[in-house]
Design a protein around this motif. Structure first.
Motif, PDB file in Angstrom:
ATOM      1  N   ASP A  92     -29.684  27.212  -1.599  1.00  0.00           N
ATOM      2  CA  ASP A  92     -29.171  26.094  -0.790  1.00  0.00           C
ATOM      3  C   ASP A  92     -30.100  24.879  -0.819  1.00  0.00           C
ATOM      4  O   ASP A  92     -29.819  23.875  -0.156  1.00  0.00           O
ATOM      5  CB  ASP A  92     -28.929  26.542   0.657  1.00  0.00           C
ATOM      6  CG  ASP A  92     -30.216  26.953   1.354  1.00  0.00           C
ATOM      7  OD1 ASP A  92     -31.115  27.514   0.680  1.00  0.00           O
ATOM      8  OD2 ASP A  92     -30.340  26.723   2.571  1.00  0.00           O
ATOM      9  N   GLU A  93     -31.168  24.946  -1.597  1.00  0.00           N
ATOM     10  CA  GLU A  93     -32.028  23.767  -1.766  1.00  0.00           C
ATOM     11  C   GLU A  93     -31.378  22.854  -2.812  1.00  0.00           C
ATOM     12  O   GLU A  93     -31.090  23.283  -3.931  1.00  0.00           O
ATOM     13  CB  GLU A  93     -33.440  24.177  -2.194  1.00  0.00           C
ATOM     14  CG  GLU A  93     -34.160  24.961  -1.091  1.00  0.00           C
ATOM     15  CD  GLU A  93     -35.520  25.498  -1.495  1.00  0.00           C
ATOM     16  OE1 GLU A  93     -36.196  26.054  -0.611  1.00  0.00           O
ATOM     17  OE2 GLU A  93     -35.899  25.385  -2.680  1.00  0.00           O
ATOM     18  N   VAL A  94     -31.157  21.597  -2.410  1.00  0.00           N
ATOM     19  CA  VAL A  94     -30.434  20.651  -3.271  1.00  0.00           C
ATOM     20  C   VAL A  94     -31.370  20.098  -4.347  1.00  0.00           C
ATOM     21  O   VAL A  94     -31.005  19.986  -5.518  1.00  0.00           O
ATOM     22  CB  VAL A  94     -29.846  19.508  -2.407  1.00  0.00           C
ATOM     23  CG1 VAL A  94     -29.206  18.440  -3.275  1.00  0.00           C
ATOM     24  CG2 VAL A  94     -28.845  20.068  -1.397  1.00  0.00           C
ATOM     25  N   CYS A  95     -32.584  19.743  -3.943  1.00  0.00           N
ATOM     26  CA  CYS A  95     -33.585  19.196  -4.875  1.00  0.00           C
ATOM     27  C   CYS A  95     -34.935  19.096  -4.176  1.00  0.00           C
ATOM     28  O   CYS A  95     -35.028  19.312  -2.971  1.00  0.00           O
ATOM     29  CB  CYS A  95     -33.171  17.819  -5.409  1.00  0.00           C
ATOM     30  SG  CYS A  95     -33.047  16.552  -4.137  1.00  0.00           S
ATOM     31  N   HIS A  96     -35.966  18.773  -4.975  1.00  0.00           N
ATOM     32  CA  HIS A  96     -37.329  18.511  -4.477  1.00  0.00           C
ATOM     33  C   HIS A  96     -37.953  19.700  -3.750  1.00  0.00           C
ATOM     34  O   HIS A  96     -38.779  19.506  -2.849  1.00  0.00           O
ATOM     35  CB  HIS A  96     -37.354  17.257  -3.577  1.00  0.00           C
ATOM     36  CG  HIS A  96     -36.879  16.030  -4.287  1.00  0.00           C
ATOM     37  ND1 HIS A  96     -36.541  14.873  -3.638  1.00  0.00           N
ATOM     38  CD2 HIS A  96     -36.686  15.769  -5.607  1.00  0.00           C
ATOM     39  CE1 HIS A  96     -36.156  13.958  -4.514  1.00  0.00           C
ATOM     40  NE2 HIS A  96     -36.238  14.478  -5.713  1.00  0.00           N
ATOM     41  N   GLY A  97     -37.574  20.918  -4.140  1.00  0.00           N
ATOM     42  CA  GLY A  97     -38.269  22.097  -3.638  1.00  0.00           C
ATOM     43  C   GLY A  97     -39.708  22.091  -4.129  1.00  0.00           C
ATOM     44  O   GLY A  97     -39.983  21.728  -5.281  1.00  0.00           O
TER      45      GLY A  97
END
Ligand code: MF3
Ligand code: CO
Length: 289
Positions: free
Chosen positions: A113-118
């Motif tokens: 569920d992380e969209v980006c920039h993890g």
């Protein structure tokens, strides 16, 4: 700025203006007269710049291939960060995310569920069934490149697999929409149309971007836009297309603690694929293959 036809072209090619960008400028002038947004000259790359970005892209692709070879369940995203850092530096390049506006690591790793920039971390362990985006950006001799892929860890659900595949198709559909002398809005129109036809939503809070001697340049490449709108796509422009596609709706929130990581608001899956592209006289070239 007016140029004499026999003086050297503004693009830095060393060629005479009349044998280089004179016709290009006529076309730009006409398109501007007709009310179009046209690119500034600094967005038009010459051969040397394109070769520079291409070489950077080759290393960037090498990094992603290196990650692809080693990624597995049970490793941490901190391990991925070290793979990226070591490979990049050993090839004479710099990981662009490292210290970029305070980003603490060499790569973005965004799971489920992380969209980006993890942000990679030794405590974040890849689990069987995860889908993870690895977003790699490289600086080589001053030139940036930027690309990302999804990785499926072990056996993943049919739903997750479908999202990953459709998102890859969204990138492909976006690339196909790039036409010299077309509009940047054509890209997001094609992606939005395709993603929604498959029952998915398209993230609006992040976009693709010009890339070159800087990480993020104009134009902004929305993945949700209207055909025939936005900046004209002229030969020599280099930018990313990097759609983030959600299983549920497009709303997201940013992690308050690290200030970076974007999550889907509804907790459903998100996927992303990215390439760096060059607009050519006749079409488009992928610089991160
Ligand atoms: N590769 C990301 C992009 O497409 C980089 C975001 S900035 C970072 O723009 F610091 F998180 F790397
Ligand atoms: Co990017």
């Amino acid at each position: 700025m007016e140029m004499h036809r026999n003086s050297r072209c503004w693009c830095g090619s060393g060629k005479k203006y009349k044998q280089c960008h004179e016709k290009f400028d006529e076309k730009i002038r006409l398109l501007a007269q007709q009310g179009n947004i046209v690119p500034d000259r600094k967005l038009i790359k010459n051969k040397k710049d394109i070769l520079g970005i291409k070489k950077s892209g080759e290393i960037n692709t090498g990094v992603l291939d290196h990650v692809a070879k080693h990624i597995h369940a049970g490793m941490s995203t901190g391990d991925i960060d070290r793979l990226v850092y070591d490979y990049t530096v050993s090839h004479g390049a710099i990981p662009a995310p490292l210290n970029y506006e305070g980003f603490p690591k060499s790569v973005c790793t965004s799971i489920n569920d992380e969209v980006c920039h993890g942000i990679p971390d030794d405590t974040i362990i890849l689990q069987e069934g995860d889908i993870v985006n690895v977003d790699v950006s490289t600086i080589y001799h001053g030139y940036y490149s930027d690309a990302s892929r999804m990785f499926m860890i072990g056996n993943v659900s049919e739903e997750a697999k479908r999202l990953v595949e459709v998102t890859k198709e969204c990138l492909e559909v976006g690339i196909k929409a790039v036409k010299p002398w077309g509009h940047v809005g054509d890209i997001g129109a094609a992606i939005y149309e395709y993603a929604t036809s498959k029952g998915y939503s398209v993230v609006m809070d992040f976009a693709g971007h010009g890339v070159g001697k800087e990480f993020h340049e104009d134009p902004i490449v929305s993945h949700v836009s209207r055909k025939g709108t936005g900046m004209i796509l002229a030969p020599g422009m280099v930018f990313t297309i990097e759609p983030m596609i959600n299983e549920g709706d497009y709303h997201l929130f940013i992690d308050e603690d690290n200030g970076w990581t974007a999550y889907t608001e509804d907790g459903k899956l998100s996927a992303q694929w990215e390439h760096t592209l060059l607009v050519t006289e006749h079409g488009v070239e992928i610089l991160t293959y």
